[in-house]
Design an enzyme around this catalytic site. Sequence first.
Site, PDB file in Angstrom:
ATOM      1  N   GLY A  53       0.818  -1.080   0.105  1.00  0.00           N
ATOM      2  CA  GLY A  53       0.126   0.025   0.053  1.00  0.00           C
ATOM      3  C   GLY A  53       0.837   1.154  -0.158  1.00  0.00           C
ATOM      4  N   GLY A  54       1.219   1.977   1.264  1.00  0.00           N
ATOM      5  CA  GLY A  54       1.983   3.181   1.496  1.00  0.00           C
ATOM      6  C   GLY A  54       3.308   2.952   1.806  1.00  0.00           C
ATOM      7  CG  ASP A 102       0.878   9.168  14.386  1.00  0.00           C
ATOM      8  OD1 ASP A 102      -0.213   9.550  14.594  1.00  0.00           O
ATOM      9  OD2 ASP A 102       1.697   8.868  15.105  1.00  0.00           O
ATOM     10  CB  THR A 122      -3.242   2.262   0.927  1.00  0.00           C
ATOM     11  OG1 THR A 122      -3.046   1.191   1.528  1.00  0.00           O
ATOM     12  CG2 THR A 122      -2.158   3.203   0.116  1.00  0.00           C
ATOM     13  CB  SER A 124      -5.688   3.066  15.734  1.00  0.00           C
ATOM     14  OG  SER A 124      -6.253   3.955  16.777  1.00  0.00           O
ATOM     15  N   GLY A 158      -4.977 -12.427   0.712  1.00  0.00           N
ATOM     16  CA  GLY A 158      -5.114 -12.043  -0.685  1.00  0.00           C
ATOM     17  C   GLY A 158      -4.909 -10.521  -0.754  1.00  0.00           C
ATOM     18  NE  ARG A 192      13.587   6.092  12.093  1.00  0.00           N
ATOM     19  CZ  ARG A 192      12.660   4.860  12.058  1.00  0.00           C
ATOM     20  NH1 ARG A 192      12.167   4.226  12.859  1.00  0.00           N
ATOM     21  NH2 ARG A 192      11.961   4.616  10.764  1.00  0.00           N
ATOM     22  CE1 TYR A 222       2.907   4.930  17.815  1.00  0.00           C
ATOM     23  CE2 TYR A 222       4.598   6.320  18.515  1.00  0.00           C
ATOM     24  CZ  TYR A 222       4.023   5.743  17.525  1.00  0.00           C
ATOM     25  OH  TYR A 222       4.411   5.544  16.528  1.00  0.00           O
TER      26      TYR A 222
END
Lengths: 599, 599
Positions: free
Chosen positions: A179-180, A246, A252, A262, A315, A457, A520
């Site tokens: 995806g991304g 974030d 995506t 989330s 899939g 980072r 986090y």
Amino acid sequence: MTSFPHSPEFDLPYQSAPHCLIPAPPALPDAPLSLNRWGFADTQFLIDSDGNVQLTGARYALCGQVIDRLLPWSQSQLGLPIVPGDAHPFAWPLSPPASRLDAAALAALQQLLGDDGVSTEPLVRQRHGHGHSQEDIWAVNYEGFARIPDAVAWPRGENDARTLLLLAQQHGLALIPYGGGTNVTAACRCPTDEARPIISVDTSRMNRVRWIDPINRIACIEAGATGAQIHDVLARHGYTLGHEPDSYELSTLGGWIATHASGMKKNRYGNIEDIVIDCRVLTPSGELLRRNVADRESIGFDHRRLVLGSEGRFGIITQALVKVHALPAVQMHESILFPDFATGVRFFHDLQQSGQLPASIRLMDNRQFMLGQCLKPTPAGVAAVKSALQKWYLRRVRGFDLDRIAACTVLFEGAATEVKAQRRTVTRLMQRHGGLYGGAGNGKQGYSLTFGIAYLRDFLLTQWIIAESFETTVPWSGVLTLCAGVRERVEREHRALGLPGKPFLSQRLTQAYHGSACLYFYLGFHYKGVAAPSAMYTRLEHAAREAVLQYGGTLSHHHGIGKIRQGFLPQIASARSRELNHAIKDLLDPDNLLVCGNQ
Amino acid sequence: MTSFPHSPEFDLPYQSAPHCLIPAPPALPDAPLSLNRWGFADTQFLIDSDGNVQLTGARYALCGQVIDRLLPWSQSQLGLPIVPGDAHPFAWPLSPPASRLDAAALAALQQLLGDDGVSTEPLVRQRHGHGHSQEDIWAVNYEGFARIPDAVAWPRGENDARTLLLLAQQHGLALIPYGGGTNVTAACRCPTDEARPIISVDTSRMNRVRWIDPINRIACIEAGATGAQIHDVLARHGYTLGHEPDSYELSTLGGWIATHASGMKKNRYGNIEDIVIDCRVLTPSGELLRRNVADRESIGFDHRRLVLGSEGRFGIITQALVKVHALPAVQMHESILFPDFATGVRFFHDLQQSGQLPASIRLMDNRQFMLGQCLKPTPAGVAAVKSALQKWYLRRVRGFDLDRIAACTVLFEGAATEVKAQRRTVTRLMQRHGGLYGGAGNGKQGYSLTFGIAYLRDFLLTQWIIAESFETTVPWSGVLTLCAGVRERVEREHRALGLPGKPFLSQRLTQAYHGSACLYFYLGFHYKGVAAPSAMYTRLEHAAREAVLQYGGTLSHHHGIGKIRQGFLPQIASARSRELNHAIKDLLDPDNLLVCGNQ
């Protein structure tokens, strides 16, 4: 593969509503993405000629500002010197492994997708073989990969994706849906023992918002659309998805489903499982499709619930039905200061119980609060006087210790009455817990910071600082003991590993639920002189995760399992549960065409 | 079966919280349940010596009142005479089939569970072989069953349940888990072609609330606890579960999970998938257990999501972690009148979009509104004058047509400020749509009516009226067209089947979601002179369900699939999705020990 019949009767997954069809959007003029760092190519932290830090480009509020306090503060945190001239520059591009794809398979892919629909370009292939864990970025820039995809393929829609699955079986290929590329679980890493050529299936050309149903407030969106693309198209029609992880500029819809994502505004819009009503999945053994779907059903087995969190193992997710919302009337940032993190947690717990949570609220500990301060320029002139006065007020009048202050960033969103009621509750509980408002500007800066931190980072890595985040959900009663336990364990492990200086550990409380909260963490250390820093980091994080489990935390709140955390699964799920997971994988993908996610 | 190791490390499913242990409750002094009708043995509708209807006992507000308008009104609705003296009395008890359980298996069960832990008593066995669909109640009272359980077993806890699974395999037994026996999907019906003896596994002795965690507001409850039992224990400690399906006096936590249940107060407390954080399941091939669970996780595969809605097919659900809430400060009933159902639907949709839904709100069409009126005694004296004045006001001042009026019953619940804000929104939207308040008394009566209506259905059966409910979720845009489409289809089918009089069809809108609403229908007809009325009803309901699907409704909102609706699954899920469901069943229960639910 002859057992893969298409079911055209399920091609209309939703009916009976007057749809507003969205014309195929022009290819969105996305800025080029970096091939070795987080995000857009035009954006990166650099050290300017004065030895100060700057963020290039004009994409974020932070860009172009002189960030003069970051490195000195980092130095104090890590207990070791950070010398601007003494960098550890990226060695990118290292030469990636050659493609193993044979000519026949490549020709078949090209015939299906066109010449521009397939790439064997080494750096493009390499970019598709990782996400953004520290191990990934370390490998990209300093060590290289033993195994990367042998080609990247861009299906334009379901028909292409279906044929890709057929070609994979005919030509003996393995697939990794992409995806991304923002995962932090090594989900997209190629198994080094995979003998077949591996094709990265990049869904970015399947990025249409197909239609919006304004009455039932549902949209049909292809899985490769990014958060930013979805945001733009929906906003043009007066709607929002409200899902803002974030990573949302890059990640995506399909990735969110696969990761069980989330978003920052989940209090108002829900997490991905609350947003996605239905999804279409092409598995190697057939299609998982539904009709007559709605927000809530009791239909026995529902593949949607199995696909959420499946990490691409079952899939190719091709499209989904999602809830959309009218753009909110009011958006209001705010920030709140508390004397310390523990007080902030008690406030947060009370606020959760009040049922009046703002769309987004996050509580940062002192270190993250200070990090946020250090990402602003040092105040000068009037601002300096104002800042000094504020500090004086906090310290002398309110009795706050600046080294212990914790801060909430708040985003209210919704109808005016709703926001007003939430703000009233927030004010009341804040006062009860001795907090005070810190202003909208700080709130907005804190909310936006999340989009810049991933760039940071990667920059720090070049300054001998290796860092990464990890997260968990923990019962409210365990929040503080878990934080203390993880800290104790990290410090102990840092010593045991013989690492230099002090470890950096900082937490924020980012999501509140009925019985638990998401914590986090940022974890980092100064790695100059350390042999194999990335592997050392892995060991340190592993110890931290052991402490998380020991203190009652979950294995992950939203990052997922992937190849990084799968070794912990026996501690959280019984043998039969894990076997069931593998058996389902075998059923849907008997030839193991899909080699992503947890294995 | 040697491959069924217990995993003691998962025996503590939740940790780190200071639990408030609940001592084992004394066996709750439950009133005896009827063996051939809905509910408690002390409660049933009867015709008194004046030819009026009465509800016996003292359990409900309705009990003991003279209900003089019900039969005349029913007669007008169905277009056929209902003569109090001309009943079709239940032929219960018919003699149920003999038990096929052999002595060795019976002895083994008795050794495990004690003599009072097993029963082969015919009427007890028969009661465990059905739920409360019209087909079930018809069979119990008029026709009998070809196949019923051969014994009923009452495990006292997980160890018993585990051994039961072993015994089933050793002795060649089939099992059907049994909670409150309130399903309406034939889920508990014994397959007539099942050669093995069938044991009903009654979970009612696994009914302890084990502990309450007051900080994280979680309770650990055994699966056999009924809604009423859970309500009582939690209320003694100041908490509520907030889950109130219409059946909640009798149905169980395990049953709710298996059925994917929905409760009347879901707007405040959520449906069962929002309430259950974790559940323990013993399957024939091993245990599905978790540790380190929380409200929200991203852990790849989570068996909880597979077990919700599994209809008892995968194993025995033994206990669950559930969210609990402090008892609400305010509870306030209300009712609202609208000129017609369509106006009420528009109001409801606006209210959903406002985000200010009361804990419970239901919109009844004119027929259900009138049914509610007919379940009150005819007003006399001052009440009669008041009632006449009200009618005059509605008709003359407001211009309402009494034959078209629709009514909402509303239950506000929560903190005072919350209820106030909700009421303000309700008032504003009600006025916008031309509605007016009908008073708290009517609201309370409407809310409570649901507990009595199942008794009514069984009574009407003896008065030659066969009736049943069915439900769906449908996009908001399709609510009215679906109602009209179902009505047209039911009337057409009623004629085509040559049934006498007019069909009765009435709907209420019981749950509101972002993009859809739950519609709940009552369907009935006068069956005097009809051959095979129950089978005719099945055909009529089948036609209604076809119309539901045709007009975009889901196969079920909360009743589930069971053996009744499984024939429709190919219309709503692709072949591979259905095969996957069966394959998962085979994995967990390779010998098909569990013969309940959809097959």
